[in-house]
Design a protein around this motif. Structure first.
Motif, mmCIF file in Angstrom:
data_model
loop_
_atom_site.group_PDB
_atom_site.id
_atom_site.type_symbol
_atom_site.label_atom_id
_atom_site.label_comp_id
_atom_site.label_asym_id
_atom_site.label_seq_id
_atom_site.Cartn_x
_atom_site.Cartn_y
_atom_site.Cartn_z
ATOM 1 N N ALA A 176 0.854 -1.184 0.000
ATOM 2 C CA ALA A 176 0.000 0.000 0.000
ATOM 3 C C ALA A 176 0.890 1.234 0.000
ATOM 4 C CB ALA A 176 -0.918 0.017 1.221
ATOM 5 N N PHE A 177 0.636 2.130 -0.942
ATOM 6 C CA PHE A 177 1.327 3.407 -0.980
ATOM 7 C C PHE A 177 0.395 4.432 -0.351
ATOM 8 C CE2 PHE A 177 2.164 7.527 -2.912
ATOM 9 C CZ PHE A 177 3.538 7.650 -2.780
ATOM 10 N N VAL A 178 0.766 4.952 0.812
ATOM 11 C CA VAL A 178 -0.071 5.887 1.549
ATOM 12 C C VAL A 178 0.535 7.281 1.454
ATOM 13 C CG1 VAL A 178 -1.051 6.467 3.813
ATOM 14 C CG2 VAL A 178 -0.821 4.064 3.123
ATOM 15 N N SER A 179 -0.178 8.175 0.800
ATOM 16 C CA SER A 179 0.311 9.537 0.592
ATOM 17 C C SER A 179 -0.390 10.491 1.553
ATOM 18 C CB SER A 179 0.044 9.975 -0.850
ATOM 19 O OG SER A 179 0.478 11.296 -1.065
ATOM 20 N N VAL A 180 0.406 11.212 2.343
ATOM 21 C CA VAL A 180 -0.128 12.182 3.304
ATOM 22 C C VAL A 180 0.551 13.515 3.051
ATOM 23 C CG1 VAL A 180 -0.557 12.699 5.733
ATOM 24 C CG2 VAL A 180 -0.384 10.316 4.996
ATOM 25 N N GLY A 181 -0.224 14.486 2.658
ATOM 26 C CA GLY A 181 0.323 15.804 2.360
ATOM 27 C C GLY A 181 -0.802 16.802 2.210
ATOM 28 N N THR A 182 -0.806 17.539 1.101
ATOM 29 C CA THR A 182 -1.898 18.472 0.828
ATOM 30 C C THR A 182 -3.224 17.742 0.832
ATOM 31 O OG1 THR A 182 -0.407 19.802 -0.514
ATOM 32 C CG2 THR A 182 -2.765 20.181 -0.798
ATOM 33 N N GLY A 183 -3.242 16.544 0.301
ATOM 34 C CA GLY A 183 -4.394 15.646 0.375
ATOM 35 C C GLY A 183 -3.930 14.300 0.881
ATOM 36 N N ILE A 184 -4.877 13.382 1.045
ATOM 37 C CA ILE A 184 -4.563 12.054 1.564
ATOM 38 C C ILE A 184 -5.174 11.009 0.646
ATOM 39 C CG2 ILE A 184 -5.011 10.420 3.440
ATOM 40 C CD1 ILE A 184 -4.792 12.712 5.380
ATOM 41 N N GLY A 185 -4.407 9.994 0.321
ATOM 42 C CA GLY A 185 -4.920 8.916 -0.518
ATOM 43 C C GLY A 185 -4.027 7.708 -0.427
ATOM 44 N N MET A 186 -4.473 6.642 -1.063
ATOM 45 C CA MET A 186 -3.708 5.398 -1.023
ATOM 46 C C MET A 186 -3.826 4.687 -2.365
ATOM 47 S SD MET A 186 -4.149 2.052 1.465
ATOM 48 C CE MET A 186 -5.680 1.515 0.688
ATOM 49 N N GLY A 187 -2.718 4.125 -2.832
ATOM 50 C CA GLY A 187 -2.710 3.226 -3.975
ATOM 51 C C GLY A 187 -2.445 1.828 -3.469
ATOM 52 N N LEU A 188 -3.268 0.873 -3.883
ATOM 53 C CA LEU A 188 -3.196 -0.483 -3.341
ATOM 54 C C LEU A 188 -2.838 -1.470 -4.448
ATOM 55 C CD1 LEU A 188 -3.671 -2.205 -0.780
ATOM 56 C CD2 LEU A 188 -6.064 -2.425 -1.507
ATOM 57 N N VAL A 189 -1.713 -2.152 -4.278
ATOM 58 C CA VAL A 189 -1.277 -3.184 -5.218
ATOM 59 C C VAL A 189 -1.430 -4.532 -4.540
ATOM 60 C CG1 VAL A 189 0.676 -4.136 -6.489
ATOM 61 C CG2 VAL A 189 0.321 -1.664 -6.418
#
Length: 396
Positions: A217-230
């Motif tokens: 799981a790539f979890v991005s936390v910054g201006t927005g929040i989201g996740m890419g799931l492989v």
């Protein structure tokens, strides 16, 4: 009935030839340059079959001879690799402040790259800026739009192929159907839209910690929040395209601007994005808390108020990651985004996970830079381009 059966029988050898060609293309693309013998060993096909299929895709201009392998007994083996000029892919990243893009050939070599500051005041102006950026990239690469096999735009939001809608675009404001129509008018039939964090996860799989990892799981936390799931080596979008929209995890919404943000972009986003860190710093009386970066910098200098804000942020992110762990149990978690990649934040999140999670997978910080989304768009575009070429071989 006899005509149908005869037609099917006649079509079968052509289909088998096309499948053989696709198998060889996949091996050459991923492992080339390769000789005929190596292709036969990798594919399990006979040498005559390899020679016939290789000759076909070479005549089609998809591969070419690139040299010889020497040093082993017998005659030198001719090596084959992808012909780079057989097609091109355009990748574009749409951000609130910057537009980024690049053009790559079919061998994966970047031919042009550019980043520009966006001045667009509305969605349609942003579409025009994106089209202008694309024209500049093509000109610098020395190619025309007719040579593009695939265009991929990485954007915040969710594309639902069933409804053909782009929604939840947040601060970009691309939810109007008119935007999707305008993008298609500018970029034509080769256009594909990918969520920006999903694109970053693809880049991580090709260039980063996700290489060789079947589930992460790539979890991005910054201006927005989201996740890419492989999972099982494939990026997962879900039935409606919302897999990974962890900004909508139902965390406490708070009040005032927090609650308003929660209604727009989700409770977790409102609680843990960069804007939320700034609000938390100001509520705690931290001076100079104008950006999340400054809050983290103050914590690094030993400011106890800032440190408490960062600790709370780490707890929130750890709760989200713990949710992911308990639902899909990935091999790896990769933290990205301005906050996710902040110095010391990984350790703070892992400390919380040790207390919260039933198991602790490997957790890493992404080492990819600002062109991560573009790199992911190019990776997605190359996969799509090769599928298009293989499909064309099967139907031609």
């Amino acid at each position: 009935m006899t005509v149908v059966a005869g037609g099917a029988a006649a079509a079968r050898p052509r289909l088998i030839r096309a499948i053989n060609e696709q198998v060889l293309l996949d091996h050459i693309r991923r492992s080339g340059p390769l000789s005929r013998t190596e292709l036969a060993n990798l594919s399990g096909l006979s040498k005559p079959t390899v020679s016939a299929a290789l000759g076909s895709i070479e005549r089609a201009g998809l591969v070419h001879a690139t040299g010889q392998r020497t040093g082993s007994p017998g005659p030198a083996a001719i090596l084959y690799e992808v012909r780079p000029e057989a097609g091109f892919v355009l990748g574009l990243d749409v951000g609130r402040e910057f537009l980024r893009g690049a053009v790559t050939d079919l061998a994966g070599t970047v031919r042009s790259r550019l980043s520009v500051h966006t001045k667009a005041g509305d969605a349609m102006a942003r579409v025009q800026e994106l089209a202008d950026l694309a024209r500049t990239l093509l000109a610098e690469a020395g190619i025309s739009s007719a040579q593009l096999i695939q265009t991929v735009i990485g954007s915040p939001g969710v594309y639902d192929p069933g409804l053909d809608t782009l929604t939840l675009t947040g601060r970009i404001g691309w939810d109007s159907p008119a935007v999707l129509a305008a993008l298609r008018q500018e970029f034509g039939a080769t256009l594909m839209i990918e969520n920006d964090v999903d694109a970053a996860a693809l880049a991580e799989r090709v260039h980063g910690h996700g290489r060789g990892v079947e589930s992460f799981a790539f979890v991005s936390v910054g201006t927005g929040i989201g996740m890419g799931l492989v999972l099982d080596g494939k990026l997962r979008h879900g039935s409606h395209g919302v897999a990974g929209e962890i900004g909508y995890l139902p965390f406490a919404e708070g009040s005032g601007s927090d609650a308003r943000d929660a209604r727009k972009r989700g409770s977790f986003d409102a609680s843990a994005s960069a804007a939320a860190v700034v609000r938390a710093g100001r509520r705690a009386g931290l001076r100079g808390a104008s950006t999340a970066e400054k809050v983290f910098a103050a914590a690094a200098r030993g400011d106890s108020v800032a440190a408490a804000v960062v600790a709370e942020e780490a707890l929130l992110v750890a709760k989200a990651v713990c949710t992911v762990i308990t639902v899909v149990d990935p091999d790896l978690i990769v933290l990205g985004g301005g906050i996710g990649q902040a110095p010391g934040f990984l350790e703070a999140v892992v400390d919380q996970l040790r207390r919260l999670a039933p198991v602790l997978p490997e957790v890493e910080v992404s080492v990819l830079g600002v062109d991560t989304v573009v790199a992911g768009c190019l990776a997605a575009g190359l996969d799509q381009a090769w599928q298009h070429l293989a499909g064309h071989r099967m139907t031609s």
